[in-house]
Write a protein that holds these residues in place. Structure first.
Motif, PDB file in Angstrom:
ATOM      1  N   ASP A 204      51.051  41.732  38.828  1.00 30.51           N
ATOM      2  CA  ASP A 204      50.789  42.886  39.682  1.00 30.51           C
ATOM      3  C   ASP A 204      49.881  42.533  40.853  1.00 30.51           C
ATOM      4  O   ASP A 204      50.036  43.044  41.954  1.00 30.51           O
ATOM      5  CB  ASP A 204      50.159  43.999  38.841  1.00 30.51           C
ATOM      6  N   GLY A 205      48.918  41.652  40.600  1.00 25.76           N
ATOM      7  CA  GLY A 205      47.967  41.269  41.639  1.00 25.76           C
ATOM      8  C   GLY A 205      46.643  41.995  41.537  1.00 25.76           C
ATOM      9  O   GLY A 205      45.646  41.561  42.118  1.00 25.76           O
ATOM     10  N   ALA A 206      46.623  43.114  40.815  1.00 27.42           N
ATOM     11  CA  ALA A 206      45.385  43.874  40.654  1.00 27.42           C
ATOM     12  C   ALA A 206      45.257  44.411  39.245  1.00 27.42           C
ATOM     13  O   ALA A 206      44.608  45.423  39.014  1.00 27.42           O
ATOM     14  CB  ALA A 206      45.329  45.013  41.666  1.00 27.42           C
ATOM     15  N   LEU A 207      45.901  43.731  38.286  1.00 26.77           N
ATOM     16  CA  LEU A 207      45.880  44.147  36.881  1.00 26.77           C
ATOM     17  C   LEU A 207      46.392  45.577  36.723  1.00 26.77           C
ATOM     18  O   LEU A 207      45.913  46.349  35.900  1.00 26.77           O
ATOM     19  CB  LEU A 207      44.468  44.004  36.295  1.00 26.77           C
TER      20      LEU A 207
ATOM     21  N   ASN B 288      34.095  39.385  30.528  1.00 32.26           N
ATOM     22  CA  ASN B 288      33.084  40.310  31.035  1.00 32.26           C
ATOM     23  C   ASN B 288      33.423  40.869  32.413  1.00 32.26           C
ATOM     24  O   ASN B 288      32.699  41.709  32.939  1.00 32.26           O
ATOM     25  CB  ASN B 288      31.695  39.647  31.051  1.00 32.26           C
ATOM     26  N   TYR B 289      34.510  40.393  33.017  1.00 30.29           N
ATOM     27  CA  TYR B 289      35.041  40.940  34.273  1.00 30.29           C
ATOM     28  C   TYR B 289      33.992  41.035  35.378  1.00 30.29           C
ATOM     29  O   TYR B 289      33.864  42.060  36.043  1.00 30.29           O
ATOM     30  CB  TYR B 289      35.688  42.307  34.032  1.00 30.29           C
ATOM     31  N   LEU B 290      33.245  39.948  35.581  1.00 34.06           N
ATOM     32  CA  LEU B 290      32.285  39.923  36.676  1.00 34.06           C
ATOM     33  C   LEU B 290      33.024  39.895  38.006  1.00 34.06           C
ATOM     34  O   LEU B 290      33.984  39.118  38.177  1.00 34.06           O
ATOM     35  CB  LEU B 290      31.376  38.708  36.563  1.00 34.06           C
ATOM     36  N   PRO B 291      32.619  40.697  38.978  1.00 33.24           N
ATOM     37  CA  PRO B 291      33.328  40.744  40.262  1.00 33.24           C
ATOM     38  C   PRO B 291      33.443  39.394  40.965  1.00 33.24           C
ATOM     39  O   PRO B 291      34.446  39.125  41.627  1.00 33.24           O
ATOM     40  CB  PRO B 291      32.480  41.725  41.085  1.00 33.24           C
TER      41      PRO B 291
ATOM     42  N   TRP C 208      36.469  37.677  39.827  1.00 32.01           N
ATOM     43  CA  TRP C 208      37.724  38.387  40.099  1.00 32.01           C
ATOM     44  C   TRP C 208      37.654  38.986  41.509  1.00 32.01           C
ATOM     45  O   TRP C 208      37.720  40.207  41.683  1.00 32.01           O
ATOM     46  CB  TRP C 208      37.947  39.498  39.077  1.00 32.01           C
ATOM     47  N   PRO C 209      37.540  38.156  42.538  1.00 32.00           N
ATOM     48  CA  PRO C 209      37.288  38.678  43.890  1.00 32.00           C
ATOM     49  C   PRO C 209      38.424  39.520  44.469  1.00 32.00           C
ATOM     50  O   PRO C 209      38.191  40.299  45.394  1.00 32.00           O
ATOM     51  CB  PRO C 209      37.068  37.407  44.719  1.00 32.00           C
ATOM     52  N   THR C 210      39.627  39.387  43.944  1.00 33.06           N
ATOM     53  CA  THR C 210      40.754  40.145  44.498  1.00 33.06           C
ATOM     54  C   THR C 210      41.001  41.465  43.766  1.00 33.06           C
ATOM     55  O   THR C 210      41.881  42.238  44.165  1.00 33.06           O
ATOM     56  CB  THR C 210      42.046  39.308  44.453  1.00 33.06           C
ATOM     57  N   ILE C 211      40.252  41.728  42.708  1.00 30.27           N
ATOM     58  CA  ILE C 211      40.467  42.932  41.904  1.00 30.27           C
ATOM     59  C   ILE C 211      39.405  43.975  42.258  1.00 30.27           C
ATOM     60  O   ILE C 211      38.210  43.649  42.312  1.00 30.27           O
ATOM     61  CB  ILE C 211      40.390  42.620  40.397  1.00 30.27           C
ATOM     62  N   PRO C 212      39.792  45.227  42.486  1.00 28.54           N
ATOM     63  CA  PRO C 212      38.784  46.263  42.790  1.00 28.54           C
ATOM     64  C   PRO C 212      37.721  46.347  41.707  1.00 28.54           C
ATOM     65  O   PRO C 212      38.018  46.282  40.505  1.00 28.54           O
ATOM     66  CB  PRO C 212      39.623  47.544  42.841  1.00 28.54           C
TER      67      PRO C 212
ATOM     68  N   LEU D 128      37.744  46.539  37.387  1.00 34.82           N
ATOM     69  CA  LEU D 128      37.045  45.621  36.500  1.00 34.82           C
ATOM     70  C   LEU D 128      36.124  46.373  35.543  1.00 34.82           C
ATOM     71  O   LEU D 128      36.080  46.073  34.349  1.00 34.82           O
ATOM     72  CB  LEU D 128      36.243  44.612  37.322  1.00 34.82           C
ATOM     73  N   ALA D 129      35.415  47.346  36.070  1.00 38.44           N
ATOM     74  CA  ALA D 129      34.509  48.128  35.225  1.00 38.44           C
ATOM     75  C   ALA D 129      35.275  48.882  34.143  1.00 38.44           C
ATOM     76  O   ALA D 129      34.792  49.024  33.010  1.00 38.44           O
ATOM     77  CB  ALA D 129      33.716  49.107  36.090  1.00 38.44           C
TER      78      ALA D 129
END
Length: 254
Positions: free
Chosen positions: A119-122, A172-175, A178-182, A186-187
């Motif tokens: 998808d590109g953004a989960l 832990n989905y640290l931004p 994952w720079p391309t995911i809003p 992530l939160a």
């Protein structure tokens, strides 16, 4: 949603991350050679799937070809036949299909298969790679489990192949990772909110975050916890305080 239990074989021998690879010895990651090496030592195998331009499940971690081959550009812009002719750096093989990998493994060790986010953004724009994966697995009789960071992918697998065990790859989905995911997305994922709705039966979690509340809650509910990526006996010993098994590279676990 009904869940399928994770076979016990996934909690026995350690699982070789992208196969038992050693590029210095001519055995690249996610290569048939790396899978053969894992089989020889009796380790389970973890591998990654991307989708070719013509909808074939290819065993490859990255979205771009540059790190692992002499080519550049998105893997998704090449056909399976073209990708099979692109040699993996440090080895002599082309990029394998999932079907070729299944023929090699032939049920001798368990296969932990990660479906990379398409998808590109989960998000929900998934389905092609999941369908190609399930098609390749038709008639395969060895122990296999499917997982993805994208819960929509896991939900799609539940519809396409409810008989196959599936889980969530989590962290832990640290931004900064994952720079391309809003950041809001992530939160949302941190507390692993999709575990029940996707019919997941296990997680494979970031080793450095095994003490998180979300992981410990699932652990207390007798959910199998795998982890990634362990690179030493010291790290393995620490991880096993929570994790039921480890995905490893760079050393040989007992």
């Amino acid at each position: 949603m009904e869940k399928r239990p994770l076979p016990k074989s996934f909690l026995a021998a350690p699982i070789a991350h992208r196969g038992l690879h050693d590029v210095g010895a001519g055995v690249p990651e996610n290569s048939l050679a790396s899978f053969g090496a894992a089989i020889e030592r009796g380790y389970g195998i973890e591998l990654d799937l991307q989708c070719s331009q013509d909808g074939v499940a290819m065993v490859f971690h990255d979205y771009d070809l540059a790190r692992l081959t002499s080519e550049t550009g998105p893997l998704a812009m090449r056909t399976a036949a073209e990708l099979g002719q692109i040699a993996l750096t440090g080895g002599e093989e082309g990029i394998p299909t999932l079907a070729e990998t299944l023929a090699l493994v032939a049920g001798r060790v368990p296969l932990l298969i990660e479906i990379k986010d398409q998808d590109g953004a989960l998000g929900p724009n998934v389905g092609t790679l999941e369908a190609a994966t399930v098609q390749a697995l038709q008639g395969y009789h060895g122990d296999v489990a499917l997982m993805s960071f994208n819960p929509h992918s896991v939900a799609a697998l539940a519809q396409l192949a409810p008989h196959l065990p599936r889980g969530l790859t989590t962290c832990n989905y640290l931004p900064e990772d994952w720079p391309t995911i809003p950041k809001a997305r992530l939160a949302e994922l941190v507390p692993i909110p999709d575990f029940t709705r996707t019919g997941a039966s296990f997680i494979s979690h970031q080793a450095s975050d095994l003490g998180s509340t979300s992981v410990l809650t699932l652990k207390a509910e007798a959910t199998p916890v795998l982890c990634w990526t362990i690179r030493s006996e010291v790290e393995e010993k620490a991880a096993r305080r929570v994790a039921d098994n480890v995905t490893f590279e760079g050393y040989l676990p007992a």
